[in-house]
Design a protein around this motif. Sequence first.
Motif, short mmCIF file in Angstrom:
data_model
loop_
_atom_site.label_atom_id
_atom_site.label_comp_id
_atom_site.label_asym_id
_atom_site.label_seq_id
_atom_site.Cartn_x
_atom_site.Cartn_y
_atom_site.Cartn_z
N ASP A 1 6.96 5.58 6.69
CA ASP A 1 5.49 5.64 6.63
C ASP A 1 4.96 5.71 5.18
N ARG B 1 0.88 -1.18 0.00
CA ARG B 1 0.00 0.00 0.00
C ARG B 1 0.90 1.21 0.00
N GLY B 2 0.41 2.29 -0.56
CA GLY B 2 1.24 3.49 -0.61
C GLY B 2 1.41 3.90 -2.04
N ASN C 1 -2.32 -7.78 4.33
CA ASN C 1 -2.09 -9.07 4.99
C ASN C 1 -2.19 -10.24 4.02
N SER D 1 3.23 0.55 3.46
CA SER D 1 2.67 -0.41 4.41
C SER D 1 2.18 -1.62 3.61
N TRP D 2 1.70 -2.63 4.34
CA TRP D 2 1.47 -3.92 3.67
C TRP D 2 0.08 -4.48 3.90
#
Length: 432
Positions: free
Chosen positions: A323, A305-306, A329, A326-327
């Motif tokens: 920041d 994500r990002g 799941n 992010s990941w």
Amino acid sequence: MASDTTLNILLLGSGGREHALLKKLAESPHAGKLYVAPGNGGMYDLAEKVELDIESPEAVAEFASDHDIGLVVIGPEAPLVEGVADAVRAKNIPVFGPDKAAARLEGSKRFAKEIMQRAGVPTAKYKSFTDEQACLDYVQSIGGPCVVKADGLAAGKGVVVAQTTEEALQGVKNCFAGQFGQAGYTVVIEEMLQGPECSLLALSDGKALVSLATSQDHKRAYDGDRGPNTGGMGVYSPVPILLPGELDQMVSMEQKVIDELRSEGIPYTGCLYGGFMLTKGGPKVLEFNARFGDPETQVVLPRMRGDLVEAFLACDKGTLSPDMVSWDNDWAVSVVLTSAGYPGHYEVGKRIYGVKDADAMDGVFVHHAGTALDDEGNLVTAGGRVLDVTALAPTFEDARNRAYEACDKIWFEGKTYRHDIGIKAIKGREQL
Ligand code: AMP
Ligand code: GLY
């Protein structure tokens, strides 16, 4: 999706890795017009095809300045080693990828070893040679098993993992006989390490390092890790077999290399790809690459994500922060469909059917690699690795099953693939 601050992007490369990069770049609100040189049959709905010598620093820099490019993203290693990033930066255009001096981390195995030694990073013991007889004498004295590596770029073919002294001697002779051209006239001999492998991609702005997710490639051509080495037959992410502490150790080794390069006046910006072996004595570095991995990128980026454009610009500007990434799941598994005969001789130009059906499955995305559009606009094979069938799902088993179900929907003459991608993750560490 456009925003107030859009910029035109030029992406260099034509593999599954570049398709994954393009897809993620296109999702950014900062993405303006996208260009790809040369791209493949799956990429031209997102980006305009550009005819360009991507290994020519001057040609790439000129195109970038003529087309108001705000970010150049370099996929493969050869343009990096040729200094394409330097030429683009010289025109004050942001670029994702290290300069020529830093790309030597991939372009010279001896250089990489020396940096690791100075940075105190665990790696296989080694000696390097420019004299054939001295190298042969050394191999004779230590005997097999050992690993023989051509120093320079050899398209993944410059490594012989020799079980016997004879194999190692032959590997050395091949290097000095010019099998890899200039790349083989310096040879590195390494001790053979044992253990499962793990790739760790990371972003760096020359100072900070932000690690991406772990992944595991399957390099051998046939089931059960048999057959010749390939560019990669399948991959999954994350790697569930890591022991506590191993990820931190790998991240710390990559940070040490970034710090060492910086202290030597060679700031490294872009993606740092660490190839590790998880030995009984802890992770050790097998190699560094100066770019995203292929096919690792196809399972790492879809889980990220990002905003990739923001992160890449931050790498160039020196403003990267953790920041930005992010990941999910979800688990990701990607199976590579190849042309029969790969990595040896194979035929091209075969019609490909069923990609749309596979793509329509929940959680499935088909990354194109060796594909092209023929004169009538039909999708045809154009390389050894043709498609990377990638699936994401909340469990590893689901992701794996979905990827294989999607593979069944695709057909082309000579379609070949491994049936055991991800088995290692299911078996667990002690079975490896
Ligand atoms: P490299 O291009 O240096 O990563 O080497 C390609 C492949 O050869 C690696 O992914 C490993 O499977 C294998 N390899 C490289 N170095 C070693 C080593 N020192 N010990 C055992 N296997 C190795
Ligand atoms: N997956 C191996 C590489 O990208 O070099």
